[in-house]
Design an enzyme around this catalytic site. Structure first.
Site, PDB file in Angstrom:
ATOM      1  CE  LYS A   1       2.746   6.355  -3.863  1.00 29.09           C
ATOM      2  NZ  LYS A   1       3.244   5.042  -4.259  1.00 29.09           N
TER       3      LYS A   1
ATOM      4  CE1 TYR B   1       8.624  -0.777  -2.045  1.00 30.56           C
ATOM      5  CE2 TYR B   1       7.024   0.947  -2.466  1.00 30.56           C
ATOM      6  CZ  TYR B   1       7.653   0.089  -1.588  1.00 30.56           C
ATOM      7  OH  TYR B   1       7.307   0.096  -0.259  1.00 30.56           O
TER       8      TYR B   1
ATOM      9  CG  ASP C   1       1.716  -1.464  -8.393  1.00 34.23           C
ATOM     10  OD1 ASP C   1       0.816  -0.641  -8.114  1.00 34.23           O
ATOM     11  OD2 ASP C   1       2.678  -1.694  -7.639  1.00 34.23           O
TER      12      ASP C   1
HETATM   13  C1  LIG Z   1       3.646   3.755  -3.546  1.00 31.28           C
HETATM   14  C2  LIG Z   1       3.524   2.504  -4.319  1.00 31.28           C
HETATM   15  C3  LIG Z   1       3.125   1.290  -3.728  1.00 31.28           C
HETATM   16  C4  LIG Z   1       2.938   1.159  -2.241  1.00 31.28           C
HETATM   17  O1  LIG Z   1       1.934   1.963  -1.769  1.00 31.28           O
HETATM   18  P1  LIG Z   1       1.920   2.342  -0.179  1.00 31.28           P
HETATM   19  O2  LIG Z   1       0.652   3.091  -0.017  1.00 31.28           O
HETATM   20  O3  LIG Z   1       3.156   3.141   0.052  1.00 31.28           O
HETATM   21  O4  LIG Z   1       1.939   1.048   0.550  1.00 31.28           O
HETATM   22  C5  LIG Z   1       2.923   0.203  -4.536  1.00 31.28           C
HETATM   23  N1  LIG Z   1       3.136   0.263  -5.860  1.00 31.28           N
HETATM   24  C6  LIG Z   1       3.520   1.401  -6.469  1.00 31.28           C
HETATM   25  C7  LIG Z   1       3.707   1.419  -7.946  1.00 31.28           C
HETATM   26  C8  LIG Z   1       3.759   2.545  -5.713  1.00 31.28           C
HETATM   27  O5  LIG Z   1       4.197   3.652  -6.313  1.00 31.28           O
END
Ligand SMILES: *Cc1c(COP(=O)(O)O)cnc(C)c1O
Length: 429
Positions: free
Chosen positions: A268, A145, A240
């Site tokens: 995060k 994701y 990511d």
């Molecule tokens: C949480 C997450 C996102 C999206 O971040 P948001 O702050 O929720 O938009 C993108 N990539 C990864 C791997 C994530 O865990």
């Protein structure tokens, strides 16, 4: 039964005003057919709900609470900035300070841009990759994701050669076709797709340690292959690390695997609980961004001083204490204790952890990819999760999410969780 009367009432009310009663779908507890718990306070390893029930928190706001909720040093850093103003829409020194701290920990990042969420980070990284390479296609992996970016909300589904179909209405098919999704940890499938489209391949984006299909670390040889092939082809490799960054180690997954991506996305943890994202990487690529280069990207609240104050303080604390080995040992103790209970009751249960992230699955063998996770036992997961919440243990309410532990989780919380698991299993799931 635990009294969650207020949470039930608050959810009813919320549904009148917001679609599904929430501002992010996983919070609605649909995956476990439960009523979401509404919180009013958090401290250390604990959450307190609207009915004053107390929970041991293994979500930690999906990562940022790695040093515990309401950490006094972070609260203090925010309060100090608060008195000086909350936003100027203009540069501040704390942006450079935060950038330097991140670069110090993640050396593949030579320059960085702050944004306001992980989604914004991956969206901008993809645009930059396309602009820089002058190519359009993206390869991603099933179950990874990357936020709800149009180009990334896609999984190939049925096969290697099928072009991406969007996961959500509202994403034009023409755009979805530019994204191909392969099985995670599957080198052969990646190579097949890569060969077919390499002439137009802008970037490969991957969660090196996946945390959005449960918790599944990438195989080292798989990630190395992605690095080799993208380099040879002058395509960019994007890690990511919105979730794994500052979570599995100070330098993120790339430090543990010793692989340098061209671009990294973060979020995060780096916001210390405030809304922050960032993307960064090689200088010559990042300088392709406006105002230096032609690829446009901007943000009214980007680099917000409150968020930078919280984030930089948390990163400083992480640098000072380097808690990752301790966090991993705690997670291992927790999971092994839980696994012993399931093993004794012949319930298939597998576990894994890295730094402050962990995962458990109701399956004999640890899943290697999204398909494996789909096959894990839903009934056991749902029943166990609902019972945990009932007994004051707050795990992520979906088998496709990871677990998170903080420095404030001690033997007390871990033993309590293992004992609770035992009680739940004795009653039957
Ligand atoms: C949480 C997450 C996102 C999206 O971040 P948001 O702050 O929720 O938009 C993108 N990539 C990864 C791997 C994530 O865990």
């Amino acid at each position: 039964m635990k009294n969650i009367k207020k949470s039930i009432e608050l959810f009813k009310e919320a549904k009148l005003h917001m679609p599904g009663g929430v501002n992010s779908p996983v919070r609605a507890f649909k995956n476990i057919d439960g009523n979401p718990i509404f919180f009013k306070k958090a401290k250390g390893a604990y959450l307190f709900d609207a009915d004053n029930n107390k929970y041991i928190d293994y979500i930690g706001s999906w990562g940022p609470m790695i040093m515990g909720h309401s950490n006094p040093k972070i609260v203090n850093a925010i309060s100090k900035q608060l008195k000086l103003g909350t936003s100027y829409g203009a540069p501040t020194s704390i942006e450079s300070e935060t950038a330097k701290l991140i670069k110090q920990c993640v050396p593949s990042i030579e320059k960085i841009r702050m944004v306001n969420s992980g989604t914004e980070a991956t969206m901008s990284a993809i645009r930059l990759a396309r602009g820089y390479t002058k190519r359009d296609k993206i390869i991603k992996f099933d179950g990874c994701y990357h936020g709800h970016v149009d180009s990334l909300l896609i999984k190939a589904g049925s096969g290697v050669s099928t072009f991406g179909l969007p996961d959500s209405p509202g994403i034009p098919n023409e755009l979805a076709k530019k994204t191909l999704s392969c099985e995670f940890n599957n080198k052969e499938e990646f190579l097949k797709v890569f060969k077919k489209i390499k002439g137009d391949l802008a970037a490969v984006i991957v969660e090196p340690v996946a945390g959005n299909m449960g918790f599944i670390p990438g195989d080292k040889s798989f990630l190395k292959l992605l690095r080799k092939k993208t380099s040879e082809n002058k395509s960019l490799l994007i890690f990511d690390e919105v979730m794994s960054g500052f979570r599995v180690s100070l330098g993120g997954a790339q430090e543990l695997y010793k692989i340098k991506p061209d671009l990294t996305t973060l979020g995060k943890v780096i916001g210390g609980g405030l809304p922050v994202g960032a993307f960064g990487g090689k200088k010559k690529i990042m300088d392709f961004l406006a105002p230096n280069g032609p690829v446009y990207q901007a943000g009214t609240l980007s680099g917000n001083p409150l968020a930078m104050a919280a984030g930089s303080m948390l990163i400083k604390l992480l640098i000072k204490t380097n808690p990752y080995k301790k966090l991993e040992d705690k997670a291992a103790n927790l999971l092994q204790g839980m696994k012993n209970v399931f093993d004794a009751n012949d319930i298939p249960f597998s576990v894994n952890q890295l730094g402050g992230m962990f995962g458990f699955f109701f399956s004999e063998k640890l899943p290697k990819n999204f398909k494996d996770v789909v096959k894990t036992n839903d009934k056991h997961f749902k029943n166990f999760l609902n019972q945990c919440i009932e007994n004051g243990i707050y795990f992520a309410p979906s088998k496709f999410e990871a677990g998170f532990i903080s420095t404030k989780h001690t033997k007390t919380e871990i033993n309590n969780t293992i004992m609770t698991t035992k009680n739940i299993i004795n009653k039957g799931i």
